[in-house]
Write a protein that holds these residues in place. Structure first.
Motif, PDB file in Angstrom:
ATOM      1  N   LEU A  17      59.198  34.270  64.888  1.00 22.85           N
ATOM      2  CA  LEU A  17      58.524  33.049  64.457  1.00 22.85           C
ATOM      3  C   LEU A  17      57.851  33.295  63.111  1.00 22.85           C
ATOM      4  CD1 LEU A  17      57.568  30.162  65.128  1.00 22.85           C
ATOM      5  CD2 LEU A  17      55.567  31.195  66.194  1.00 22.85           C
ATOM      6  N   ASN A  18      58.167  32.464  62.138  1.00 25.08           N
ATOM      7  CA  ASN A  18      57.568  32.598  60.814  1.00 25.08           C
ATOM      8  C   ASN A  18      56.163  31.995  60.839  1.00 25.08           C
ATOM      9  OD1 ASN A  18      56.886  32.696  58.139  1.00 25.08           O
ATOM     10  ND2 ASN A  18      58.626  31.485  57.416  1.00 25.08           N
ATOM     11  N   LEU A  19      55.152  32.819  60.613  1.00 25.12           N
ATOM     12  CA  LEU A  19      53.767  32.362  60.625  1.00 25.12           C
ATOM     13  C   LEU A  19      53.235  32.086  59.216  1.00 25.12           C
ATOM     14  CD1 LEU A  19      52.371  34.744  63.369  1.00 25.12           C
ATOM     15  CD2 LEU A  19      53.018  32.346  63.593  1.00 25.12           C
ATOM     16  N   CYS A  20      54.116  32.107  58.235  1.00 23.18           N
ATOM     17  CA  CYS A  20      53.707  31.844  56.852  1.00 23.18           C
ATOM     18  C   CYS A  20      54.187  30.468  56.415  1.00 23.18           C
ATOM     19  CB  CYS A  20      54.310  32.874  55.913  1.00 23.18           C
ATOM     20  SG  CYS A  20      53.639  34.519  56.150  1.00 23.18           S
ATOM     21  N   GLU A  21      53.413  29.875  55.538  1.00 22.70           N
ATOM     22  CA  GLU A  21      53.775  28.619  54.901  1.00 22.70           C
ATOM     23  C   GLU A  21      53.579  28.846  53.413  1.00 22.70           C
ATOM     24  OE1 GLU A  21      51.644  24.604  55.432  1.00 22.70           O
ATOM     25  OE2 GLU A  21      52.941  24.881  57.192  1.00 22.70           O
ATOM     26  N   GLN A  27      47.573  27.974  59.774  1.00 21.60           N
ATOM     27  CA  GLN A  27      46.310  27.935  60.520  1.00 21.60           C
ATOM     28  C   GLN A  27      46.557  27.887  62.028  1.00 21.60           C
ATOM     29  OE1 GLN A  27      43.178  28.355  59.223  1.00 21.60           O
ATOM     30  NE2 GLN A  27      44.406  28.816  57.417  1.00 21.60           N
ATOM     31  N   GLU A  28      47.600  27.169  62.427  1.00 20.76           N
ATOM     32  CA  GLU A  28      47.875  27.021  63.853  1.00 20.76           C
ATOM     33  C   GLU A  28      49.344  26.686  64.061  1.00 20.76           C
ATOM     34  OE1 GLU A  28      44.915  25.055  66.527  1.00 20.76           O
ATOM     35  OE2 GLU A  28      46.563  23.602  66.745  1.00 20.76           O
ATOM     36  N   VAL A  29      49.924  27.256  65.095  1.00 21.67           N
ATOM     37  CA  VAL A  29      51.314  26.982  65.448  1.00 21.67           C
ATOM     38  C   VAL A  29      51.380  26.824  66.966  1.00 21.67           C
ATOM     39  CG1 VAL A  29      53.677  27.869  65.458  1.00 21.67           C
ATOM     40  CG2 VAL A  29      52.191  28.360  63.522  1.00 21.67           C
ATOM     41  N   THR A  30      52.033  25.757  67.427  1.00 17.56           N
ATOM     42  CA  THR A  30      52.246  25.555  68.857  1.00 17.56           C
ATOM     43  C   THR A  30      53.746  25.446  69.089  1.00 17.56           C
ATOM     44  OG1 THR A  30      50.143  24.387  69.076  1.00 17.56           O
ATOM     45  CG2 THR A  30      51.743  24.081  70.842  1.00 17.56           C
ATOM     46  N   ILE A  90      49.276  29.558  68.769  1.00 15.95           N
ATOM     47  CA  ILE A  90      48.784  30.673  67.964  1.00 15.95           C
ATOM     48  C   ILE A  90      47.836  30.097  66.920  1.00 15.95           C
ATOM     49  CG2 ILE A  90      49.429  32.562  66.413  1.00 15.95           C
ATOM     50  CD1 ILE A  90      52.220  32.488  67.812  1.00 15.95           C
ATOM     51  N   THR A  91      46.586  30.559  66.941  1.00 18.43           N
ATOM     52  CA  THR A  91      45.566  30.080  66.015  1.00 18.43           C
ATOM     53  C   THR A  91      45.085  31.244  65.163  1.00 18.43           C
ATOM     54  OG1 THR A  91      44.871  28.459  67.666  1.00 18.43           O
ATOM     55  CG2 THR A  91      43.354  28.872  65.845  1.00 18.43           C
TER      56      THR A  91
END
Length: 181
Positions: A17-21, A27-30, A90-91
């Motif tokens: 899962l890419n957590l970068c923008e 900030q948060e991903v669901t 994920i926060t």
């Protein structure tokens, strides 16, 4: 990854899962999660006895139609797709450089929001009718015959209720069987 208990070897999880923008952390991903089969046990239901798959098979996504077997706990051929069975949120935690307190990776209180999941209605499904039974009773007053069917899928989430499971009808006089004494 979290094992579904009880189950043969099913799990939910997340990979790559890419957590970068852009060049910043999100900030948060669901993410809604679907069930997977680890390929190490051949059971079809949540409570199947241990039946190892030899040799082990590849990990596969469980869908409403695969594995294609009516005994499968997730087999709902009328649904286009299964509703998610879990969710992960994920926060990003903020920590100032002067604070050295550790941040827990445990589940935070009040972080579970079950109202996010759709309550997909599941209508009752019943088998075909059995054959009519023999006509019993005095033919002059019209005997009675019966037939039955059984529930294949119980309704859930305000789905349509089950119809009658037993039916009886009067017999025509020439088809009655007289009881021998």
């Amino acid at each position: 990854m979290v094992k579904i208990i009880p189950s043969p070897d099913w799990f939910v999880g997340l990979d790559s899962l890419n957590l970068c923008e852009g060049n910043r952390w999100k900030q948060e991903v669901t993410v809604d999660l679907q069930p997977y089969d680890a390929g190490t046990d051949s059971g079809f239901t949540f409570s199947s006895p241990n039946f190892p798959t030899t040799p082990p098979e590849n990990i596969t996504k469980i869908t409403s139609q695969m594995p294609n077997h009516p005994a499968n706990s997730f087999y709902y051929p009328r649904l286009k797709e299964l509703p998610p069975i879990a969710s992960i949120k994920i926060t990003r935690q903020h920590r100032s450089p002067d604070r050295l307190t550790s941040i827990s990776n445990h589940i935070l209180p009040n972080s579970i929001s079950p109202q996010r999941f759709s309550a997909t209605p599941l209508d009752c499904e019943v088998s075909l009718w059995s054959s009519w039974g023999l006509c019993l009773g005095p033919c002059s007053r019209g005997g009675v015959r019966h037939r039955t069917r059984y529930i294949l899928l119980r309704p859930a989430n305000a789905g349509s209720p089950c119809p009658e499971l037993e039916e009886q009808a009067e017999c025509v006089p020439h088809s009655c069987m007289k009881k021998h004494q």
